[in-house]
Design a protein around this motif. Structure first.
Motif, PDB file in Angstrom:
ATOM      1  N   LEU A 332      67.985  21.873  48.530  1.00  0.00           N
ATOM      2  CA  LEU A 332      67.038  22.146  49.605  1.00  0.00           C
ATOM      3  C   LEU A 332      67.714  22.417  50.943  1.00  0.00           C
ATOM      4  CD1 LEU A 332      64.244  19.500  48.852  1.00  0.00           C
ATOM      5  CD2 LEU A 332      64.181  21.967  48.416  1.00  0.00           C
ATOM      6  N   VAL A 333      68.869  21.799  51.177  1.00  0.00           N
ATOM      7  CA  VAL A 333      69.511  21.878  52.493  1.00  0.00           C
ATOM      8  C   VAL A 333      70.463  23.062  52.611  1.00  0.00           C
ATOM      9  CG1 VAL A 333      71.094  20.685  54.070  1.00  0.00           C
ATOM     10  CG2 VAL A 333      69.255  19.409  52.935  1.00  0.00           C
ATOM     11  N   MET A 334      71.194  23.396  51.542  1.00  0.00           N
ATOM     12  CA  MET A 334      72.220  24.427  51.662  1.00  0.00           C
ATOM     13  C   MET A 334      72.201  25.456  50.522  1.00  0.00           C
ATOM     14  SD  MET A 334      75.564  22.014  50.844  1.00  0.00           S
ATOM     15  CE  MET A 334      75.275  20.937  52.243  1.00  0.00           C
ATOM     16  N   PRO A 335      71.035  26.040  50.235  1.00  0.00           N
ATOM     17  CA  PRO A 335      71.009  27.021  49.138  1.00  0.00           C
ATOM     18  C   PRO A 335      71.832  28.270  49.423  1.00  0.00           C
ATOM     19  CG  PRO A 335      68.938  27.048  50.341  1.00  0.00           C
ATOM     20  CD  PRO A 335      69.707  25.870  50.847  1.00  0.00           C
ATOM     21  N   GLU A 336      71.810  28.747  50.684  1.00  0.00           N
ATOM     22  CA  GLU A 336      72.565  29.962  51.010  1.00  0.00           C
ATOM     23  C   GLU A 336      74.053  29.783  50.767  1.00  0.00           C
ATOM     24  OE1 GLU A 336      68.926  29.822  53.702  1.00  0.00           O
ATOM     25  OE2 GLU A 336      70.529  28.443  53.127  1.00  0.00           O
ATOM     26  N   LEU A 337      74.583  28.612  51.096  1.00  0.00           N
ATOM     27  CA  LEU A 337      76.008  28.361  50.894  1.00  0.00           C
ATOM     28  C   LEU A 337      76.364  28.418  49.410  1.00  0.00           C
ATOM     29  CD1 LEU A 337      78.739  27.513  52.111  1.00  0.00           C
ATOM     30  CD2 LEU A 337      78.026  25.126  51.838  1.00  0.00           C
ATOM     31  N   LEU A 338      75.497  27.879  48.564  1.00  0.00           N
ATOM     32  CA  LEU A 338      75.757  27.872  47.132  1.00  0.00           C
ATOM     33  C   LEU A 338      75.671  29.273  46.541  1.00  0.00           C
ATOM     34  CD1 LEU A 338      73.627  24.736  46.177  1.00  0.00           C
ATOM     35  CD2 LEU A 338      76.113  24.843  46.391  1.00  0.00           C
ATOM     36  N   LEU A 339      74.696  30.053  46.994  1.00  0.00           N
ATOM     37  CA  LEU A 339      74.466  31.371  46.413  1.00  0.00           C
ATOM     38  C   LEU A 339      75.424  32.433  46.922  1.00  0.00           C
ATOM     39  CD1 LEU A 339      70.548  31.376  46.697  1.00  0.00           C
ATOM     40  CD2 LEU A 339      71.887  30.981  44.628  1.00  0.00           C
ATOM     41  N   SER A 340      75.897  32.285  48.153  1.00  0.00           N
ATOM     42  CA  SER A 340      76.710  33.341  48.770  1.00  0.00           C
ATOM     43  C   SER A 340      78.037  33.565  48.056  1.00  0.00           C
ATOM     44  CB  SER A 340      76.971  32.993  50.246  1.00  0.00           C
ATOM     45  OG  SER A 340      77.692  31.775  50.350  1.00  0.00           O
ATOM     46  N   ALA A 341      78.535  32.543  47.361  1.00  0.00           N
ATOM     47  CA  ALA A 341      79.814  32.690  46.664  1.00  0.00           C
ATOM     48  C   ALA A 341      79.753  33.727  45.553  1.00  0.00           C
ATOM     49  CB  ALA A 341      80.245  31.344  46.091  1.00  0.00           C
ATOM     50  N   PHE A 342      78.543  34.046  45.084  1.00  0.00           N
ATOM     51  CA  PHE A 342      78.394  34.963  43.953  1.00  0.00           C
ATOM     52  C   PHE A 342      78.130  36.405  44.371  1.00  0.00           C
ATOM     53  CE2 PHE A 342      77.286  30.761  42.527  1.00  0.00           C
ATOM     54  CZ  PHE A 342      77.827  30.675  41.256  1.00  0.00           C
ATOM     55  N   LEU A 343      78.050  36.670  45.664  1.00  0.00           N
ATOM     56  CA  LEU A 343      77.640  37.991  46.119  1.00  0.00           C
ATOM     57  C   LEU A 343      78.677  38.607  47.057  1.00  0.00           C
ATOM     58  CD1 LEU A 343      73.892  37.182  46.851  1.00  0.00           C
ATOM     59  CD2 LEU A 343      74.744  38.624  44.999  1.00  0.00           C
ATOM     60  N   ASP A 344      78.854  39.900  46.927  1.00  0.00           N
ATOM     61  CA  ASP A 344      79.695  40.659  47.846  1.00  0.00           C
ATOM     62  C   ASP A 344      78.852  40.987  49.076  1.00  0.00           C
ATOM     63  OD1 ASP A 344      81.249  42.431  49.234  1.00  0.00           O
ATOM     64  OD2 ASP A 344      81.609  43.794  47.553  1.00  0.00           O
ATOM     65  N   PRO A 345      79.237  40.488  50.272  1.00  0.00           N
ATOM     66  CA  PRO A 345      78.415  40.727  51.470  1.00  0.00           C
ATOM     67  C   PRO A 345      78.214  42.203  51.784  1.00  0.00           C
ATOM     68  CG  PRO A 345      80.077  39.036  51.887  1.00  0.00           C
ATOM     69  CD  PRO A 345      80.401  39.640  50.556  1.00  0.00           C
ATOM     70  N   SER A 346      79.136  43.065  51.340  1.00  0.00           N
ATOM     71  CA  SER A 346      79.013  44.488  51.620  1.00  0.00           C
ATOM     72  C   SER A 346      78.057  45.203  50.674  1.00  0.00           C
ATOM     73  CB  SER A 346      80.392  45.158  51.549  1.00  0.00           C
ATOM     74  OG  SER A 346      80.923  45.080  50.230  1.00  0.00           O
ATOM     75  N   ASP A 347      77.631  44.533  49.618  1.00  0.00           N
ATOM     76  CA  ASP A 347      76.695  45.126  48.661  1.00  0.00           C
ATOM     77  C   ASP A 347      75.330  45.248  49.334  1.00  0.00           C
ATOM     78  OD1 ASP A 347      74.839  45.634  46.566  1.00  0.00           O
ATOM     79  OD2 ASP A 347      76.217  44.753  45.108  1.00  0.00           O
ATOM     80  N   PRO A 348      74.742  46.440  49.362  1.00  0.00           N
ATOM     81  CA  PRO A 348      73.438  46.592  50.040  1.00  0.00           C
ATOM     82  C   PRO A 348      72.314  45.768  49.417  1.00  0.00           C
ATOM     83  CG  PRO A 348      74.020  48.572  48.778  1.00  0.00           C
ATOM     84  CD  PRO A 348      75.244  47.704  48.817  1.00  0.00           C
ATOM     85  N   ASP A 349      72.484  45.367  48.149  1.00  0.00           N
ATOM     86  CA  ASP A 349      71.459  44.564  47.496  1.00  0.00           C
ATOM     87  C   ASP A 349      71.609  43.062  47.762  1.00  0.00           C
ATOM     88  OD1 ASP A 349      70.179  46.733  46.253  1.00  0.00           O
ATOM     89  OD2 ASP A 349      71.651  46.735  44.618  1.00  0.00           O
ATOM     90  N   ALA A 350      72.718  42.652  48.356  1.00  0.00           N
ATOM     91  CA  ALA A 350      73.009  41.230  48.528  1.00  0.00           C
ATOM     92  C   ALA A 350      71.926  40.481  49.312  1.00  0.00           C
ATOM     93  CB  ALA A 350      74.376  41.037  49.181  1.00  0.00           C
TER      94      ALA A 350
END
Length: 457
Positions: A332-350
């Motif tokens: 509940l507190v840090m979902p973005e931190l957990l999920l961001s490791a799996f995505l390339d920030p430069s990907d337009p779908d990220a």
């Protein structure tokens, strides 16, 4: 001597932590596949989610025979019958090989299956390419699981952990080389991930066979391995098929959720795959404690120490609930931190995948406690070799209730991925209540401490 709660906690930590570590490490192999394919291409990730789910469904079903080895060996060792431990382990390996032969055609001809499930043709084609190679790993994967069960029942878990950790590093290196075409290797994408999985599973089998032979020479597991022992095979089969169907019912619930997410869209399926990796990693802690519960319940059952069995079960339930509560806070507190490791920030779908994933993590927080409770109850019930009623409970909870609710909320009522995951929460909650009720009502058979003598295998 009566064991205190502190004694039980210490014993569960000594036995359970290496099992937790080995399950987490095993999960890291799949997680690394997801991580690297997420960096490589979102479509490749979505195809691997589908193909990996199909492989996992068959693997979990076949693992029922491997898991049956654990309580059988634990009970035999508790009763001092080393011969029986050897017999059931050998036949557990036989059952694993036979199961692999039976399911290989599904991996070799996977594309029609995925198309029949309503998946996009391009994803089905990529998924089939993956399974045509990775599918062969069902043989070493199930044999490794059987030997892990044998060693866990003997409380020899440290080496299992380190072998699995070595496999994680090997998988990461081969993935990095073959997915992206590094170090002079060809760029194979999803096919490279399939080769990496197969290589690592084969390496794991060689290592764990060598250790089992070295650490337990008195069991002589591989001497006259070719010799059939149909009585022991029947015992493993009788206990193992309900375990396999029980596990299949639960995994099938999550597999059905993947199929339904594929109906909604590729980005939703990718987010679902990533979120599943995160919650599955947390679940590995409970699975390790559940395995420890099976071993300790099986040994107490073999010795006829029913009071200690129940005390230990209540203790490990409490330990699992503490871990689940921590997971709720983190999701509940840090979902973005957990999920961001799996995505390339430069990907337009990220950004879109991230937004969907955050909603799924909130839904996942709802079922952490009940998911932990149901797997702990299953672990203890397996330890006392009670598998058929739990199988029926799992079928009702997951398929009569869980899957329809997921479909209604996610597809019919238009709640999308969050609705599908709320259906998962409902199915898991029903299973937890019924399985705990089953354990509370359990009473030992009069001959619970008797292990049938057998001729030398």
């Amino acid at each position: 001597m009566t064991q205190t709660t502190r004694d039980h906690i210490k014993a569960y930590l000594v036995l359970g932590l290496p099992l937790v570590g080995s399950h987490v490490a095993q999960m890291m192999i799949t997680l690394i596949d997801t991580l690297m394919l997420g960096w490589y291409d979102v479509d490749a990730l979505a195809a691997q989610v589908l193909a990996g789910t199909m492989f996992f469904v068959f693997f979990i079903f076949g693992s029922g025979f491997a898991w049956a080895v654990m309580p059988k060996v634990a009970t035999a060792e508790g009763a001092g019958d080393e011969r029986q431990a050897r017999r059931v382990t050998r036949m557990g390996l036989w059952a694993s090989i036979m199961f692999g032969v039976a399911v290989m055609p599904f991996f070799l001809f996977a594309e029609p299956v995925l198309l029949a499930l309503g998946q996009a043709p391009e994803l089905a084609a990529m998924g089939a390419d993956y399974l045509a190679i990775a599918g062969w790993g069902i043989f070493p994967a199930l044999m490794v699981m059987t030997l892990k069960s044998f060693l866990a029942a003997l409380e020899k878990t440290q080496a299992v952990l380190w072998i699995t950790v070595a496999a994680v590093f090997a998988n990461a290196l081969v993935n990095y080389m073959l997915i992206f075409g590094n170090w002079g290797a060809p760029e194979l994408g999803i096919v490279g991930a399939a080769w990496a999985s197969l290589v690592v599973q084969g390496l794991s089998l060689v290592l764990i066979m060598a250790y089992a032979q070295w650490a337990t020479p008195e069991h002589q597991l591989f001497v006259r391995f070719w010799r059939a022992d149909w009585e022991a095979f029947g015992e493993v089969f009788k206990l193992g098929w309900p375990i396999g169907i029980t596990a299949l019912a639960e995994v099938g619930l999550f597999a059905a959720s993947s199929v339904m997410m594929g109906w909604i869209g590729t980005l939703q399926l990718a987010a679902h795959g990533i979120a599943m990796q995160v919650i599955s990693l947390a679940f590995m802690v409970h699975l390790g404690l559940s395995n420890a519960a099976t071993v300790r319940a099986g040994r107490a059952y073999g010795r006829g120490e029913i009071r200690a069995l129940r005390h230990g079960a209540y203790t490990v339930f409490g330990m699992s609930m503490i871990v689940a509560s921590l997971a709720v806070v983190v999701f509940l507190v840090m979902p973005e931190l957990l999920l961001s490791a799996f995505l390339d920030p430069s990907d337009p779908d990220a950004p879109a995948v991230m937004a969907i994933g955050v909603g799924l993590m909130a839904a996942a927080a709802l079922f952490q406690l009940v998911d932990a409770a149901q797997v702990m109850a299953l672990g203890v019930l397996r330890g006392v070799q009670d598998t058929r009623v739990p199988m029926v409970i799992a079928g009702i909870a997951y398929w009569v209730i869980g899957v329809p609710v997921s479909y209604l909320l996610g597809v019919s009522f238009g709640l999308g991925g969050v609705g599908i995951w709320l259906g998962l929460a409902v199915g898991l909650a029903v299973a937890a209540v019924l399985l705990i009720w089953r354990f509370l009502r359990w009473r030992p058979k009069l001959d619970h401490s008797t292990v049938r003598p057998a001729e030398q295998a």
